[in-house]
Design an enzyme around this catalytic site. Structure first.
Site, PDB file in Angstrom:
ATOM      1  CB  CYS A  58      -1.178  -0.084   1.070  1.00 16.29           C
ATOM      2  SG  CYS A  58       0.061  -0.014   2.745  1.00 16.29           S
TER       3      CYS A  58
ATOM      4  CG  ASP B 249      -8.109   1.898   1.179  1.00 17.88           C
ATOM      5  OD1 ASP B 249      -7.163   1.050   0.460  1.00 17.88           O
ATOM      6  OD2 ASP B 249      -8.383   1.779   2.323  1.00 17.88           O
TER       7      ASP B 249
ATOM      8  CG  HIS C 202      -3.990   0.309   4.760  1.00 17.91           C
ATOM      9  ND1 HIS C 202      -3.603  -0.595   4.096  1.00 17.91           N
ATOM     10  CD2 HIS C 202      -5.418   1.041   4.478  1.00 17.91           C
ATOM     11  CE1 HIS C 202      -4.658  -0.285   2.818  1.00 17.91           C
ATOM     12  NE2 HIS C 202      -5.342   0.670   3.049  1.00 17.91           N
TER      13      HIS C 202
END
Length: 184
Positions: free
Chosen positions: A14, A78, A63
């Site tokens: 991520c 996201d 994250h």
């Protein structure tokens, strides 16, 4: 902002996905990389593709998402979320952070957020992907096909995830502070 289809993506990377997203944006003003973690590196997030059930959560060690702050509200980007691309911040906050459920959990799971202006994130992040290597030197998940991020500098991803670290051009916030910043 680019579309989700134009965004580069590699599952379980991520921080690099957000880097590549911000890198593609010409005007980075109002764009922020948000690193989410906590002291025990266990953050529950809902509405994630990796969840085992529709209403379930994922327990990530960290994250990273992107938020675009605009006059009329903020948008969240996201690529690991089941919510729409360019999701309204308030909807993302309600469904992904799930504060009602979090209130019933141990305080050790409370999330912290390192807020980094987009331009700074591009120059700051450096990852050699060593955090994704097993003890045998094999990747736990397939790495992205693009080159390492800022490989000319020492890797600093683990420092960015440690919310106790004081890092120039970044701000660590708790949940109420982040909500206040992006909910207006």
């Amino acid at each position: 902002m680019i579309s989700a289809e134009e965004a580069l993506y590699q599952s379980c990377y991520c921080e690099e996905n957000v880097y590549k997203l911000i890198e593609k944006i010409d005007d980075k003003n109002g764009i922020f990389a948000i690193i989410i973690s906590n002291d025990c590196k266990m953050i529950p997030l809902w509405k994630q593709k990796a969840a085992k059930s529709i209403n379930g959560h994922v327990l990530w060690d960290y994250h990273v998402i992107a938020i675009e702050k605009e006059k009329n509200g903020s948008k969240v980007y996201d690529l690991d979320s089941t919510l729409e691309w360019s999701c309204d911040f308030l909807e993302y906050w309600e469904k992904t952070m799930n504060l009602a459920e979090m209130a019933q959990r141990d305080t050790k799971f409370r999330r912290k957020f390192r807020v980094i202006p987009g331009e700074n994130y591009i120059s700051l992040l450096s990852s050699d992907r060593s955090h994704m290597l097993s003890k045998n030197g094999v990747y736990l998940k397939p790495p992205p096909e693009w080159p390492l991020i800022n490989s000319h500098k020492p890797s600093n991803l683990m420092e960015l995830i440690r919310m106790s670290e004081q890092i120039e051009n970044t701000t660590v916030m708790d949940e109420p502070e982040l909500f206040q910043l992006f909910s207006k």
